[in-house]
Design a protein around this motif. Structure first.
Motif, PDB file in Angstrom:
ATOM      1  N   ARG A  22       8.100 -32.103  14.529  1.00 57.05           N
ATOM      2  CA  ARG A  22       7.662 -31.473  15.774  1.00 57.05           C
ATOM      3  C   ARG A  22       6.152 -31.258  15.748  1.00 57.05           C
ATOM      4  NH1 ARG A  22      12.812 -30.583  17.797  1.00 57.05           N
ATOM      5  NH2 ARG A  22      14.108 -29.063  16.702  1.00 57.05           N
ATOM      6  N   TYR A  46       5.703 -28.766  12.164  1.00 51.17           N
ATOM      7  CA  TYR A  46       6.697 -28.716  11.075  1.00 51.17           C
ATOM      8  C   TYR A  46       7.565 -29.954  11.076  1.00 51.17           C
ATOM      9  CZ  TYR A  46       9.957 -26.703  14.622  1.00 51.17           C
ATOM     10  OH  TYR A  46      10.716 -26.448  15.743  1.00 51.17           O
ATOM     11  N   VAL A  48      11.515 -31.346   9.335  1.00 51.05           N
ATOM     12  CA  VAL A  48      12.772 -30.950   8.694  1.00 51.05           C
ATOM     13  C   VAL A  48      13.463 -32.205   8.173  1.00 51.05           C
ATOM     14  CG1 VAL A  48      14.978 -29.759   9.007  1.00 51.05           C
ATOM     15  CG2 VAL A  48      13.007 -29.079  10.397  1.00 51.05           C
ATOM     16  N   LEU A  63      19.063 -28.664   4.107  1.00 51.68           N
ATOM     17  CA  LEU A  63      17.812 -29.226   4.608  1.00 51.68           C
ATOM     18  C   LEU A  63      16.616 -28.626   3.887  1.00 51.68           C
ATOM     19  CD1 LEU A  63      16.649 -26.673   6.422  1.00 51.68           C
ATOM     20  CD2 LEU A  63      18.558 -27.369   7.836  1.00 51.68           C
ATOM     21  N   THR A  65      12.691 -27.578   5.123  1.00 48.85           N
ATOM     22  CA  THR A  65      11.719 -27.469   6.212  1.00 48.85           C
ATOM     23  C   THR A  65      10.330 -27.318   5.615  1.00 48.85           C
ATOM     24  OG1 THR A  65      13.319 -26.422   7.671  1.00 48.85           O
ATOM     25  CG2 THR A  65      10.998 -26.069   8.207  1.00 48.85           C
ATOM     26  N   THR A  79       8.366 -22.205  14.028  1.00 48.14           N
ATOM     27  CA  THR A  79       9.406 -23.102  14.523  1.00 48.14           C
ATOM     28  C   THR A  79       9.855 -22.641  15.912  1.00 48.14           C
ATOM     29  OG1 THR A  79      11.168 -21.792  13.502  1.00 48.14           O
ATOM     30  CG2 THR A  79      10.234 -23.584  12.180  1.00 48.14           C
ATOM     31  N   LYS A  80      10.565 -23.530  16.626  1.00 46.70           N
ATOM     32  CA  LYS A  80      11.060 -23.161  17.957  1.00 46.70           C
ATOM     33  C   LYS A  80      11.939 -21.930  17.863  1.00 46.70           C
ATOM     34  CE  LYS A  80      12.749 -26.458  20.640  1.00 46.70           C
ATOM     35  NZ  LYS A  80      13.429 -27.719  21.066  1.00 46.70           N
ATOM     36  N   GLY A  81      12.826 -21.930  16.900  1.00 49.63           N
ATOM     37  CA  GLY A  81      13.773 -20.823  16.750  1.00 49.63           C
ATOM     38  C   GLY A  81      15.001 -21.071  17.600  1.00 49.63           C
ATOM     39  N   HIS A  82      16.116 -20.583  17.143  1.00 45.18           N
ATOM     40  CA  HIS A  82      17.375 -20.845  17.854  1.00 45.18           C
ATOM     41  C   HIS A  82      18.468 -19.851  17.460  1.00 45.18           C
ATOM     42  CE1 HIS A  82      17.534 -23.018  13.975  1.00 45.18           C
ATOM     43  NE2 HIS A  82      18.780 -22.605  13.953  1.00 45.18           N
ATOM     44  N   GLU A  91      23.414 -18.557   8.105  1.00 45.00           N
ATOM     45  CA  GLU A  91      22.508 -19.537   7.500  1.00 45.00           C
ATOM     46  C   GLU A  91      21.827 -18.873   6.296  1.00 45.00           C
ATOM     47  OE1 GLU A  91      20.607 -21.864  10.382  1.00 45.00           O
ATOM     48  OE2 GLU A  91      19.219 -22.842   9.018  1.00 45.00           O
ATOM     49  N   TYR A  93      18.428 -19.327   3.660  1.00 46.30           N
ATOM     50  CA  TYR A  93      17.177 -20.006   3.310  1.00 46.30           C
ATOM     51  C   TYR A  93      16.782 -19.614   1.897  1.00 46.30           C
ATOM     52  CZ  TYR A  93      16.105 -20.794   8.355  1.00 46.30           C
ATOM     53  OH  TYR A  93      16.109 -21.176   9.674  1.00 46.30           O
ATOM     54  N   PHE A 142      10.897 -24.356   2.638  1.00 45.46           N
ATOM     55  CA  PHE A 142      12.141 -23.678   2.254  1.00 45.46           C
ATOM     56  C   PHE A 142      13.339 -24.606   2.403  1.00 45.46           C
ATOM     57  CE2 PHE A 142      11.349 -22.464   6.710  1.00 45.46           C
ATOM     58  CZ  PHE A 142      12.571 -22.698   7.320  1.00 45.46           C
ATOM     59  N   TYR A 146      23.588 -24.348   6.335  1.00 48.98           N
ATOM     60  CA  TYR A 146      24.373 -23.707   7.396  1.00 48.98           C
ATOM     61  C   TYR A 146      25.598 -24.566   7.721  1.00 48.98           C
ATOM     62  CZ  TYR A 146      22.038 -26.959  10.653  1.00 48.98           C
ATOM     63  OH  TYR A 146      21.571 -28.077  11.289  1.00 48.98           O
ATOM     64  N   HIS A 152      22.611 -26.023  17.604  1.00 46.73           N
ATOM     65  CA  HIS A 152      21.379 -25.278  17.888  1.00 46.73           C
ATOM     66  C   HIS A 152      21.322 -24.928  19.368  1.00 46.73           C
ATOM     67  CE1 HIS A 152      20.410 -27.311  14.097  1.00 46.73           C
ATOM     68  NE2 HIS A 152      19.464 -26.407  13.917  1.00 46.73           N
ATOM     69  N   TYR A 154      18.781 -23.737  21.795  1.00 42.73           N
ATOM     70  CA  TYR A 154      17.345 -23.480  22.018  1.00 42.73           C
ATOM     71  C   TYR A 154      17.113 -22.835  23.386  1.00 42.73           C
ATOM     72  CZ  TYR A 154      16.602 -26.599  18.039  1.00 42.73           C
ATOM     73  OH  TYR A 154      16.606 -27.158  16.794  1.00 42.73           O
TER      74      TYR A 154
HETATM   75  C1  M6P Z   1      15.523 -24.607   9.574  1.00 45.00           C
HETATM   76  C2  M6P Z   1      16.945 -24.642  10.001  1.00 45.00           C
HETATM   77  C3  M6P Z   1      17.207 -25.857  10.836  1.00 45.00           C
HETATM   78  C4  M6P Z   1      16.198 -25.943  11.948  1.00 45.00           C
HETATM   79  C5  M6P Z   1      14.789 -25.903  11.395  1.00 45.00           C
HETATM   80  C6  M6P Z   1      13.710 -25.944  12.444  1.00 45.00           C
HETATM   81  O1  M6P Z   1      15.309 -25.642   8.695  1.00 45.00           O
HETATM   82  O2  M6P Z   1      17.267 -23.475  10.687  1.00 45.00           O
HETATM   83  O3  M6P Z   1      18.509 -25.817  11.339  1.00 45.00           O
HETATM   84  O4  M6P Z   1      16.394 -27.102  12.696  1.00 45.00           O
HETATM   85  O5  M6P Z   1      14.634 -24.716  10.656  1.00 45.00           O
HETATM   86  O6  M6P Z   1      13.842 -24.895  13.364  1.00 45.00           O
HETATM   87  P1  M6P Z   1      14.182 -25.171  14.894  1.00 45.00           P
HETATM   88  O7  M6P Z   1      15.456 -25.975  14.937  1.00 45.00           O
HETATM   89  O8  M6P Z   1      14.358 -23.795  15.459  1.00 45.00           O
HETATM   90  O9  M6P Z   1      13.061 -25.923  15.478  1.00 45.00           O
END
Ligand code: M6P
Ligand code: ZN
Length: 176
Positions: A22, A46, A48, A63, A65, A79-82, A91, A93, A142, A146, A152, A154
């Protein structure tokens, strides 16, 4: 599916699954303001690296990140966050490198900040949205795990955002 192993060598990471990248232009709407100095460069904020696991109940997605250091004006890269689409999924980390904050919140307005750094584990319970913020001048790396069917969401974050944002002000980390 058969058991398998992958390498965690950070110099050449590839879990043979999805690789999400992203850049600023993809996610600039999540930040409080736009930053003209990033428009031309369009840096990667970032990436992933996901495991090649089916998105089915029973499986676990793992994963790594890598959230790069930087700011959009005074706001740290994040990150976008979700939320998870299947909301009662958690989840975990594990911090590998760098320093960051995991912003967590529920739909009923509860909010929590968890610190992440090398060797620190963050547990995100079911129903808590999560967003990572890099508050240091090196990449935040990290590992995460999950349930593979979690999905996700968003949209909820796009509509209502996170309760708080994290800024660098006069060399200090400010959460407001
Ligand atoms: C972490 C996890 C992933 C997520 C990623 C990026 O690695 O939570 O599931 O995809 O962060 O965050 P986002 O999907 O919110 O952009
Ligand atoms: Zn998640």
């Amino acid at each position: 599916m058969r058991p398998f192993t992958v390498s965690m060598n950070l110099d050449n990471i590839n879990f043979n699954g999805n690789h999400i990248v992203r850049r600023y232009e993809d996610i600039k709407s999540i930040f409080k303001s736009t930053d003209i100095s990033l428009e031309g460069k369009n840096p990667v904020i970032y990436e992933v690296f996901e495991s090649p696991v089916p998105e089915q109940q029973g499986h676990l997605i793992f994963l790594v990140t890598i959230l790069y250091p930087g700011k959009v004006n005074e706001e740290f890269f994040m990150t976008k966050g979700h939320y998870h689409t299947v909301e009662n999924t958690a989840e975990v980390y594990l911090g590998i490198k760098g320093k960051g904050l995991i912003l967590c919140q529920t739909k009923s307005g509860d909010f929590e900040v968890a610190e992440i750094s090398e060797n620190r584990v963050v547990y995100i319970p079911p129903f808590w949205a999560h967003r990572a913020v890099n508050i240091f001048d090196e990449p935040l790396i990290f590992f995460g795990i999950y349930p593979a069917h979690a999905g996700h969401d968003y949209e909820t974050i796009a509509q209502s955002g996170f309760v708080k944002r994290v800024f660098s002000k006069n060399g200090r980390v400010v959460i407001e």
